[in-house]
Design a protein around this motif. Structure first.
Motif, PDB file in Angstrom:
ATOM      1  N   ALA A  58       0.817  -1.212   0.000  1.00 28.29           N
ATOM      2  CA  ALA A  58       0.000   0.000   0.000  1.00 28.29           C
ATOM      3  C   ALA A  58       0.853   1.266   0.000  1.00 28.29           C
ATOM      4  O   ALA A  58       0.511   2.252  -0.666  1.00 28.29           O
ATOM      5  CB  ALA A  58      -0.936  -0.003   1.206  1.00 28.29           C
ATOM      6  N   ILE A  59       1.987   1.243   0.721  1.00 26.98           N
ATOM      7  CA  ILE A  59       2.821   2.438   0.802  1.00 26.98           C
ATOM      8  C   ILE A  59       3.834   2.504  -0.334  1.00 26.98           C
ATOM      9  O   ILE A  59       4.502   3.526  -0.530  1.00 26.98           O
ATOM     10  CB  ILE A  59       3.543   2.496   2.160  1.00 26.98           C
ATOM     11  CG1 ILE A  59       3.921   3.932   2.521  1.00 26.98           C
ATOM     12  CG2 ILE A  59       4.751   1.594   2.167  1.00 26.98           C
ATOM     13  CD1 ILE A  59       2.780   4.844   2.785  1.00 26.98           C
ATOM     14  N   GLY A  60       3.963   1.395  -1.112  1.00 26.70           N
ATOM     15  CA  GLY A  60       4.863   1.398  -2.253  1.00 26.70           C
ATOM     16  C   GLY A  60       6.302   1.093  -1.912  1.00 26.70           C
ATOM     17  O   GLY A  60       7.226   1.664  -2.509  1.00 26.70           O
TER      18      GLY A  60
ATOM     19  N   THR B  51      12.421   8.698   2.815  1.00 32.74           N
ATOM     20  CA  THR B  51      12.140   8.949   1.401  1.00 32.74           C
ATOM     21  C   THR B  51      10.852   9.719   1.170  1.00 32.74           C
ATOM     22  O   THR B  51      10.751  10.503   0.217  1.00 32.74           O
ATOM     23  CB  THR B  51      12.066   7.623   0.628  1.00 32.74           C
ATOM     24  OG1 THR B  51      11.080   6.772   1.239  1.00 32.74           O
ATOM     25  CG2 THR B  51      13.417   6.927   0.630  1.00 32.74           C
ATOM     26  N   GLN B  52       9.855   9.513   2.038  1.00 30.18           N
ATOM     27  CA  GLN B  52       8.559  10.157   1.823  1.00 30.18           C
ATOM     28  C   GLN B  52       8.220  11.221   2.864  1.00 30.18           C
ATOM     29  O   GLN B  52       7.209  11.902   2.733  1.00 30.18           O
ATOM     30  CB  GLN B  52       7.443   9.103   1.788  1.00 30.18           C
ATOM     31  CG  GLN B  52       7.637   8.035   0.726  1.00 30.18           C
ATOM     32  CD  GLN B  52       6.479   7.057   0.667  1.00 30.18           C
ATOM     33  OE1 GLN B  52       5.380   7.351   1.098  1.00 30.18           O
ATOM     34  NE2 GLN B  52       6.721   5.874   0.094  1.00 30.18           N
ATOM     35  N   GLY B  53       9.070  11.346   3.889  1.00 24.52           N
ATOM     36  CA  GLY B  53       8.841  12.367   4.895  1.00 24.52           C
ATOM     37  C   GLY B  53       7.729  11.999   5.871  1.00 24.52           C
ATOM     38  O   GLY B  53       7.178  10.896   5.844  1.00 24.52           O
ATOM     39  N   PHE B  54       7.419  12.957   6.742  1.00 20.88           N
ATOM     40  CA  PHE B  54       6.382  12.746   7.745  1.00 20.88           C
ATOM     41  C   PHE B  54       5.075  13.358   7.261  1.00 20.88           C
ATOM     42  O   PHE B  54       4.982  14.567   7.033  1.00 20.88           O
ATOM     43  CB  PHE B  54       6.773  13.398   9.077  1.00 20.88           C
ATOM     44  CG  PHE B  54       7.851  12.668   9.820  1.00 20.88           C
ATOM     45  CD1 PHE B  54       7.539  11.712  10.763  1.00 20.88           C
ATOM     46  CD2 PHE B  54       9.179  12.939   9.555  1.00 20.88           C
ATOM     47  CE1 PHE B  54       8.535  11.034  11.447  1.00 20.88           C
ATOM     48  CE2 PHE B  54      10.180  12.280  10.234  1.00 20.88           C
ATOM     49  CZ  PHE B  54       9.862  11.316  11.183  1.00 20.88           C
ATOM     50  N   ASP B  55       4.075  12.525   7.056  1.00 22.16           N
ATOM     51  CA  ASP B  55       2.723  12.987   6.760  1.00 22.16           C
ATOM     52  C   ASP B  55       1.747  11.967   7.328  1.00 22.16           C
ATOM     53  O   ASP B  55       2.137  11.001   7.989  1.00 22.16           O
ATOM     54  CB  ASP B  55       2.511  13.201   5.257  1.00 22.16           C
ATOM     55  CG  ASP B  55       2.859  11.967   4.428  1.00 22.16           C
ATOM     56  OD1 ASP B  55       2.768  10.844   4.971  1.00 22.16           O
ATOM     57  OD2 ASP B  55       3.223  12.121   3.246  1.00 22.16           O
ATOM     58  N   VAL B  56       0.484  12.163   7.061  1.00 25.61           N
ATOM     59  CA  VAL B  56      -0.539  11.287   7.640  1.00 25.61           C
ATOM     60  C   VAL B  56      -0.365   9.853   7.146  1.00 25.61           C
ATOM     61  O   VAL B  56      -0.449   8.882   7.921  1.00 25.61           O
ATOM     62  CB  VAL B  56      -1.948  11.813   7.292  1.00 25.61           C
ATOM     63  CG1 VAL B  56      -3.014  10.840   7.796  1.00 25.61           C
ATOM     64  CG2 VAL B  56      -2.167  13.189   7.893  1.00 25.61           C
ATOM     65  N   ALA B  57      -0.081   9.676   5.844  1.00 24.18           N
ATOM     66  CA  ALA B  57       0.033   8.328   5.275  1.00 24.18           C
ATOM     67  C   ALA B  57       1.204   7.560   5.873  1.00 24.18           C
ATOM     68  O   ALA B  57       1.073   6.387   6.246  1.00 24.18           O
ATOM     69  CB  ALA B  57       0.183   8.424   3.753  1.00 24.18           C
TER      70      ALA B  57
ATOM     71  N   ILE C 202       2.767   8.132   8.747  1.00 21.22           N
ATOM     72  CA  ILE C 202       2.564   7.889  10.180  1.00 21.22           C
ATOM     73  C   ILE C 202       1.588   6.728  10.384  1.00 21.22           C
ATOM     74  O   ILE C 202       1.810   5.850  11.233  1.00 21.22           O
ATOM     75  CB  ILE C 202       2.069   9.175  10.872  1.00 21.22           C
ATOM     76  CG1 ILE C 202       3.167  10.231  10.865  1.00 21.22           C
ATOM     77  CG2 ILE C 202       1.627   8.870  12.302  1.00 21.22           C
ATOM     78  CD1 ILE C 202       2.736  11.571  11.419  1.00 21.22           C
ATOM     79  N   VAL C 203       0.503   6.709   9.606  1.00 19.17           N
ATOM     80  CA  VAL C 203      -0.439   5.587   9.689  1.00 19.17           C
ATOM     81  C   VAL C 203       0.257   4.287   9.310  1.00 19.17           C
ATOM     82  O   VAL C 203       0.054   3.236   9.961  1.00 19.17           O
ATOM     83  CB  VAL C 203      -1.660   5.847   8.783  1.00 19.17           C
ATOM     84  CG1 VAL C 203      -2.519   4.592   8.671  1.00 19.17           C
ATOM     85  CG2 VAL C 203      -2.484   6.996   9.330  1.00 19.17           C
TER      86      VAL C 203
END
Length: 367
Positions: free
Chosen positions: A241-243, A278-284, A286-287
């Motif tokens: 899901a997160i790739g 690589t993708q940083g801190f965001d809602v996705a 962190i979840v």
């Protein structure tokens, strides 16, 4: 007087003969154990696999009409393919990666990109990691020279771990082949086990003890593999899901870790770090991190629920036996511990019930 002397002489001779026989039997047992000891772990794994897979063989015989030997051969061949094909693909992928790394090192066109600014905001290790990463990105050669003494020790440990994994894989393959041979003579093996158990614990208890041992081994094996498979699915869904690159291979490694009773966090934690970097801190992200941590620890909840199902002893007995056996004897103790503890538990309560029945009989027939 003379008859008493003859009786005493005969008794002393009988006692001497008894001790000689006991000594000879003890020597035979010790020597036999020393000869068989190098193969003990292999044979224990073979018996565990044979007991676990024997219901599958009976099912194949009923569905396909195969003989014992052919059904056992089919199970072994399919199991080897399921085991060796992913291992071969993983080894091939690692070999290609190493070849690409060697080519890159020889070319000299290699450098480390600068770290994202978000790395400095990580708690505890963020500032140090960002500084070390930034220094290495400017002069990677000097950074590698500084790390070389530490990398040597880590390399030796890694090579040792790979050697142990390879030896364990070869042992498992040999045990699987021998288990197939045992399954081909499953009826004879079951009859022999019942005869031995009847000789040790009596004709009434023998079949029950054999059934208890086989059901405990199957419950632990199915519980361990089932938990590892569920955990692989949970973790793999999050990776896809997160790739995450190579999500399928990483999920398969989680399955192997679950089977050998190593925590899935060995995979999930580095992947979480990689996703944050690589993708940083965001809602996705962190979840994803929270979900991966929960999925990696799911075995701690599933073990009490699945271990011990279908066994005629309380679940805590099987669970404590599995955990304690693993601490004492490693992976094979995961199976031996519950079997020994379940048999001891059952024999103890049989002994208690026999004493109670004798007391009731004495009360019902007073002198």
């Amino acid at each position: 007087m003379q008859s008493q002397y003859r009786l005493s002489t005969r008794m002393s001779r009988d006692v001497r003969d008894l001790f000689i026989r006991i000594g000879l039997i003890a020597m035979l047992v010790v020597f036999s154990y020393q000869v068989f000891q190098p193969f003990l772990e292999l044979m224990l794994w073979s018996v565990i696999l044979a007991v676990t897979l024997y219901p599958l063989q009976r099912w194949l015989q009923a569905r396909l009409g195969l003989r014992d030997g052919r059904a056992a051969t089919l199970i072994v061949v399919v199991a080897l393919l399921l085991l060796l094909v992913p291992v071969y693909l993983l080894a091939l992928s690692l070999s290609d990666s190493l070849d690409a790394l060697v080519i890159l090192l020889k070319s000299g066109d290699w450098s480390l990109p600068a770290p994202p600014d978000s790395v400095a905001g990580w708690p505890l290790v963020g500032p140090r990691l960002h500084a070390a990463w930034l220094s290495a990105s400017g002069d990677l050669t000097s950074a590698l020279h500084r790390l070389l003494p530490h990398l040597k020790g880590s390399g030796r440990a890694l090579l040792g771990a790979l050697a142990n994994i390879s030896a364990a894989l070869l042992l498992f393959i040999a045990a699987l082949i021998i288990a197939g041979i045992c399954m081909a003579f499953g009826e004879n093996g079951l009859s022999a086990a019942q005869r031995i158990a009847a000789r040790v614990s009596g004709p009434e208890r023998g079949p029950h003890i054999v059934k208890l041992c086989t059901s405990t081994i199957r419950a632990v094996a199915q519980g361990v593999i089932g938990i590892a498979f569920i955990q692989m699915l949970l973790v793999g869904v999050g990776f896809v899901a997160i790739g995450v690159p190579g999500a399928g291979i990483l999920a398969f490694v989680v399955l192997l870790l679950g089977i050998v009773q190593l925590p899935a966090t060995l995979i999930t934690v580095p992947v979480i770090v990689y996703v944050f970097s690589t993708q940083g801190f965001d809602v996705a992200t962190i979840v994803f991190a929270v979900y991966s941590v929960v999925a990696g620890l799911a075995d701690n909840v599933l073990k009490p629920l699945l271990l011990g199902r279908g066994v005629d002893v309380p679940m805590p007995v099987v669970l404590f036996g599995a955990l304690g056996g693993m601490v004492v004897k490693g992976i094979i103790g995961l199976f031996l511990g519950p079997v020994i503890l379940a048999v001891a538990y059952k024999l103890f309560w049989l002994w208690v019930d026999e004493q109670r029945q004798e007391d009731v009989a004495d009360l019902g027939h007073p002198d």
